[in-house]
Design an enzyme around this catalytic site. Structure first.
Site: not given
Ligand code: AHR
Length: 640
Positions: A36, A237, A366-367
């Site tokens: 990321e 994120c 994503n979460e």
């Molecule tokens: O890995 C860092 C962050 O942790 C990521 O962006 C997110 O998916 C999680 O909360």
């Protein structure tokens, strides 16, 4: 069946590992990586571009104090008088609306770029310069470009032809006469008039695999050395972004094609994304490493946590926009896998890759908080992609935590929709990993398979201790033992640039010059290099508490049998290995040990203190191996 006995915690500790079969098939893709763009992982990091704010698109949306000239300084020479202004209108491309206009009254006027904390130049190496330029008024003359050291001494100079009436690209190769770690780029113009500049770019010729618009060779190599089976990208994120209003959802279509036509945008970690590493570069990097791509597309809702949306919480794409959004996701699959003459496959071919990228996995979301608006949109995307591409392995999400409300609702939803895979995340203290070694033993094998998509052991001070790394190693033995239900896993996050780190701990630290893998990296590497596709069922008896974790896998391609033992005891554990049921096992094993002070860290800027040591040991069945205090031991046996 393997029996493992650990005895009461009074030295010397003993244990025995007895293999009695049978083996079960486990995922061959178990260990991958998570990439990321946070901690300057992409821009200023893996992306080899040396110029910061090359397209003058920085703004206060990226960071309050930034503007279009951030990282640039006005330079006047030879009695120069003039100014530089960031302008819009008559721009190179609507996605790239800003450029700089340098107006020369007299003498020479130009701009200096300091890169991301300076530029590293090496004597005799080649650096590829490109820029777009255009004359807006008067009679601008030839453009002089210099690479300079920190004192302003020119290390390389080139002269580019004077700008014409339309935007045109100028290129040159520069080769510095000396080294510097704090270099910069200077672009000067003279002749009364106004010259426009955009996409001022400088790349080292030596990128990973020599790719144009490529990746920093040493950093990419450190990643490739892990031998990941897959790469999850672009986040995290970043995928769902902070808000919907300014289209902060990651839009893959705006990350492909000529870099000057891509739409840069704020990075929700508080900086800027050029998307110079876009979907093509991600796919290419995967292929260059022999890893499978695992893209994550937004589930059409924003992040519930960020404050960019002024406390509104999760925002959802209007239903009226879902048809177009779903088409975007379908187009991504065609871009990756479609024939070179298909609408989107053609763009891949035009970028130099006529063959498909063989996309096998796709994650949606994503979460996110599992809300009715999320569920409705996820289902629409999932069902449409599944209908068109039934073989694609689609991955859902069960929220940010390893338990709790979103986790439970996410699983309930996954069961109802019969999802093939779900993505679980856990950033937890080291002890949690030891306490949850059996987390997956009881998972229902007929439900969704698991992608442990983000995990890391977090010390209270977020240090990369050996203790945390061993907790992760113990966890990985649990994943191997349950590799029939856990299909994929990736530590998070991967990269962090010194001085620009928003999140700790990370796997690999770096600055402009060097790369510092953490001790957690060593654990990941040992597991990835010693993965198997068959696991022997295990039965752990540990009356003294869970001090020793283990797994036993076989790689069917080589036939090698690999035993992993992880100890958190602070004295050695004498472990008897009985592997008699495994036919044709060599009586020699390649042994690798990672051990040290549990609080030791391989710190940024320092020589590593904890590194694996390898040797060969003679081990007949029933032999005892010593598992040192606080260690990971990998034993790799050949079979006939
Ligand atoms: O890995 C860092 C962050 O942790 C990521 O962006 C997110 O998916 C999680 O909360």
């Amino acid at each position: 069946m393997i029996g493992l006995l650990a005895f009461p915690y009074t030295p010397p500790l003993t244990a025995s590992v007895v293999a009695s079969g049978p083996a079960k098939a486990i995922s061959a893709d178990l260990f991958g990586i998570f990439f990321e763009d946070l901690n300057y992982a992409a821009d200023g990091g893996l992306y080899a571009e040396l110029v910061q704010n090359r397209s003058f698109e920085y703004s206060s949306l990226d960071r309050r104090e930034w503007n279009g000239l951030t990282a640039w300084t006005l330079v006047k020479e030879n009695g120069g008088e003039g100014r530089a202004n960031v302008r819009t209108g008559s721009s190179l491309h609507p996605n790239n609306p800003h450029y700089v206009s340098v107006f020369v009254e007299k003498g020479s006027v130009g701009l200096r770029n300091d890169g991301f904390d300076g530029m590293v130049f090496r004597k005799g190496e080649s650096y590829d310069l490109s820029l777009f330029t255009c004359s807006f008024a008067g009679k601008p003359e030839a453009i002089t470009v210099r690479l300079e050291n920190e004192e302003g001494t020119a290390l390389a100079t080139t002269i580019l032809a004077a700008p014409g009436d339309d935007w045109s690209k100028r290129t040159a190769t520069l080769s510095p006469t000396a080294d510097t770690d704090e270099g910069h780029l200077v672009v000067m113009t003279s002749g009364h008039g106004a010259t426009g500049f955009d996409m001022v770019s400088l790349f080292p010729r030596k990128t990973f695999k020599g790719r144009a618009n490529g990746l920093r060779a040493d950093l990419a190599q450190a990643i490739a050395d892990l031998h990941p089976k897959f790469v999850r990208f672009p986040g995290g994120c970043i995928v769902h972004g902070g808000w919907l209003g300014l289209s902060n959802l990651y839009n893959w279509k705006e990350t492909i094609g000529p870099v000057e036509n891509r739409r840069a945008q704020p990075n929700q970690w508080g900086y800027h994304q050029t998307v110079g590493i876009g979907y093509f570069e991600y796919f290419q990097f995967c292929e260059d490493m022999g890893a499978k791509p695992l893209p994550v597309v937004p589930a059409a809702v924003s992040c519930q946590n960020t404050d960019y949306n002024w406390g509104k919480g999760q925002e959802a794409l209007p239903l009226s926009e879902m048809k177009a959004y779903i088409q975007d996701v379908l187009d991504l699959v065609e871009y990756a896998n479609g024939p070179a003459n298909s609408k989107w496959g053609k763009l891949r071919a035009a970028a130099g890759h006529p063959k498909p990228f063989n996309l096998e996995y796709l994650a949606i979301g994503n979460e996110e908080a599992i809300t009715p608006v999320f569920e409705a949109r996820f289902k629409m995307i999932h069902d449409a992609v599944h209908a068109k591409y039934p073989k694609l392995k689609l991955i859902g999400t069960v929220g940010p935590f390893p338990g709790g409300e979103d986790f439970d609702s996410g699983w309930k939803f996954a069961r109802k929709e019969r999802l093939g895979y779900v993505d679980e995340h856990y950033y937890m203290p080291p002890n949690w990993f030891w306490d949850n070694l059996r987390r997956y033993d009881g998972y229902n094998r007929s439900e969704a398979k698991i992608y442990a998509g983000e995990y890391a052991a977090h010390e209270t001070d977020r240090g990369n201790t050996l203790r945390a790394a061993l907790a992760e190693a113990a966890h990985l033995t649990g994943l191997e033992r349950n590799g029939d239900v856990v299909s994929l896993s990736s530590y998070a996050p991967l990269l962090a640039k010194e001085g620009h780190t928003q999140w700790r701990p990370d796997l690999i630290y770096f600055d402009n010059r060097e790369v510092f893998p953490s001790v957690n990296y060593q654990v990941q590497k040992l597991f990835m290099q010693n993965a198997g596709d068959r696991s022997l069922t295990s039965n752990v008896e540990a009356p003294s508490g869970q001090l020793l974790a283990h797994s036993l896998v076989q790689d069917s391609q080589t036939g090698d049998v690999i035993v992993k033992l992880v100890s958190r005891a602070d004295v050695p554990i004498r472990t008897r290995l009985d592997l008699t049921v495994i036919e044709g096992l060599s009586n020699r094993a390649a042994r690798t040990i990672l051990t040290g002070d549990p609080l030791a860290q391989n710190r940024f800027g320092q020589a590593p203190t904890v590194l694996p040591r390898s040797d060969e040991v003679f081990l007949v069945s029933g032999s005892e191996v010593e598992v040192p205090a606080n260690s990971l031991v990998v034993l790799r046996f050949k079979t006939r």
